[in-house]
Design a protein around this motif. Structure first.
Motif, PDB file in Angstrom:
ATOM      1  N   UNK A 185       0.824  -1.200   0.000  1.00  2.85           N
ATOM      2  CA  UNK A 185       0.000   0.000   0.000  1.00  2.85           C
ATOM      3  C   UNK A 185       0.866   1.262   0.000  1.00  2.85           C
ATOM      4  N   UNK A 186       2.110   1.117  -0.440  1.00  5.84           N
ATOM      5  CA  UNK A 186       3.050   2.234  -0.395  1.00  5.84           C
ATOM      6  C   UNK A 186       2.740   3.258  -1.480  1.00  5.84           C
ATOM      7  N   UNK A 187       3.321   4.455  -1.322  1.00 10.00           N
ATOM      8  CA  UNK A 187       3.156   5.498  -2.329  1.00 10.00           C
ATOM      9  C   UNK A 187       3.849   5.130  -3.630  1.00 10.00           C
ATOM     10  N   UNK A 188       4.874   4.292  -3.561  1.00 12.63           N
ATOM     11  CA  UNK A 188       5.540   3.867  -4.798  1.00 12.63           C
ATOM     12  C   UNK A 188       4.552   3.148  -5.705  1.00 12.63           C
ATOM     13  N   UNK A 189       3.721   2.318  -5.120  1.00 13.00           N
ATOM     14  CA  UNK A 189       2.705   1.598  -5.894  1.00 13.00           C
ATOM     15  C   UNK A 189       1.626   2.551  -6.391  1.00 13.00           C
ATOM     16  N   UNK A 190       1.155   3.432  -5.493  1.00 13.84           N
ATOM     17  CA  UNK A 190       0.104   4.377  -5.878  1.00 13.84           C
ATOM     18  C   UNK A 190       0.589   5.334  -6.957  1.00 13.84           C
ATOM     19  N   UNK A 191       1.819   5.826  -6.815  1.00 15.49           N
ATOM     20  CA  UNK A 191       2.375   6.758  -7.799  1.00 15.49           C
ATOM     21  C   UNK A 191       2.469   6.101  -9.178  1.00 15.49           C
ATOM     22  N   UNK A 192       2.817   4.839  -9.204  1.00 14.92           N
ATOM     23  CA  UNK A 192       2.902   4.125 -10.482  1.00 14.92           C
ATOM     24  C   UNK A 192       1.538   4.059 -11.155  1.00 14.92           C
ATOM     25  N   UNK A 193       0.495   3.831 -10.347  1.00 10.33           N
ATOM     26  CA  UNK A 193      -0.848   3.758 -10.919  1.00 10.33           C
ATOM     27  C   UNK A 193      -1.305   5.119 -11.430  1.00 10.33           C
ATOM     28  N   UNK A 194      -0.981   6.176 -10.682  1.00 13.05           N
ATOM     29  CA  UNK A 194      -1.295   7.523 -11.158  1.00 13.05           C
ATOM     30  C   UNK A 194      -0.600   7.791 -12.490  1.00 13.05           C
ATOM     31  N   UNK A 195       0.660   7.398 -12.578  1.00 15.61           N
ATOM     32  CA  UNK A 195       1.426   7.601 -13.807  1.00 15.61           C
ATOM     33  C   UNK A 195       0.785   6.854 -14.985  1.00 15.61           C
TER      34      UNK A 195
END
Length: 203
Positions: A185-195
């Protein structure tokens, strides 16, 4: 097992490694679903479980949990306070984590619970639905338990399913717990999805 024993010792629960501990760490208000929990206390405690509640909020919920502690000594622990140390111990020692919220835009507790190895039981709303996926016995998928309708009967049915899995199929429960602990649930995962979303829009 060590975390569970430590939690039982510090919270006033009977030291019993075989009884699943159901936990709530929350503001004790209706919005968090505590009218369902207080309405179903006796049905929940009729299962082979222990339960611990940590938090402060509306007096009627606090009083209901204090009464439950008196009625089920050694099996129900009511801690009407704010305690970072006890909350960490609960996440680390509980087996199941209950969040029957009316709505939950994000929700952090279910993600913390999974990281610490407490299997979440949630109502399917908002961020709870986004992060907790119902256990599927036929293929071993999912990372928790969930129910859709906001009523105590559905909540208790799903709690019963979780407790039965814990008692009857311990290896399946352990695998479910491990899947939750492995979630990212890290921001690295979320940021990738936003990208990925932005890239798809720009194409």
């Amino acid at each position: 097992k060590n975390c569970k024993a430590a939690l039982q010792q510090m919270s006033g629960l009977r030291e019993n490694p075989d009884a699943p501990i159901i936990a709530c760490v929350s503001r004790l208000v209706r919005h968090k679903g505590f009218d369902l929990v207080t309405a179903a206390i006796h049905e929940i405690m009729g299962m082979d479980v222990q339960m611990i509640v940590l938090g402060t909020g509306d007096w009627n919920y606090e009083e209901a949990f204090r009464q439950a502690q008196n009625q089920y000594p050694g099996r129900f622990a009511a801690h009407m306070m704010y305690s970072p140390n006890l909350s960490t111990a609960i996440y680390g020692g509980a087996d199941l984590f209950l969040m029957p919220s009316i709505s939950e835009p994000c929700g952090l507790s279910q993600m913390i619970a999974m990281r610490y190895g407490a299997v979440p039981i949630v109502r399917e709303t908002g961020g709870l639905k986004d992060t907790v996926h119902a256990y599927e016995a036929w293929n071993g998928a999912g990372n928790g338990f969930s129910f859709t309708n906001y009523n105590a009967g559905d909540m208790c049915y799903v709690i019963g399913e979780a407790v039965d899995l814990y008692h009857q199929k311990p290896e399946a429960y352990k695998a479910l717990r491990k899947r939750g602990m492995a979630e990212d649930f890290s921001w690295a995962r979320s940021a990738k999805k936003y990208r990925e979303i932005y890239d798809s829009i720009c194409k």
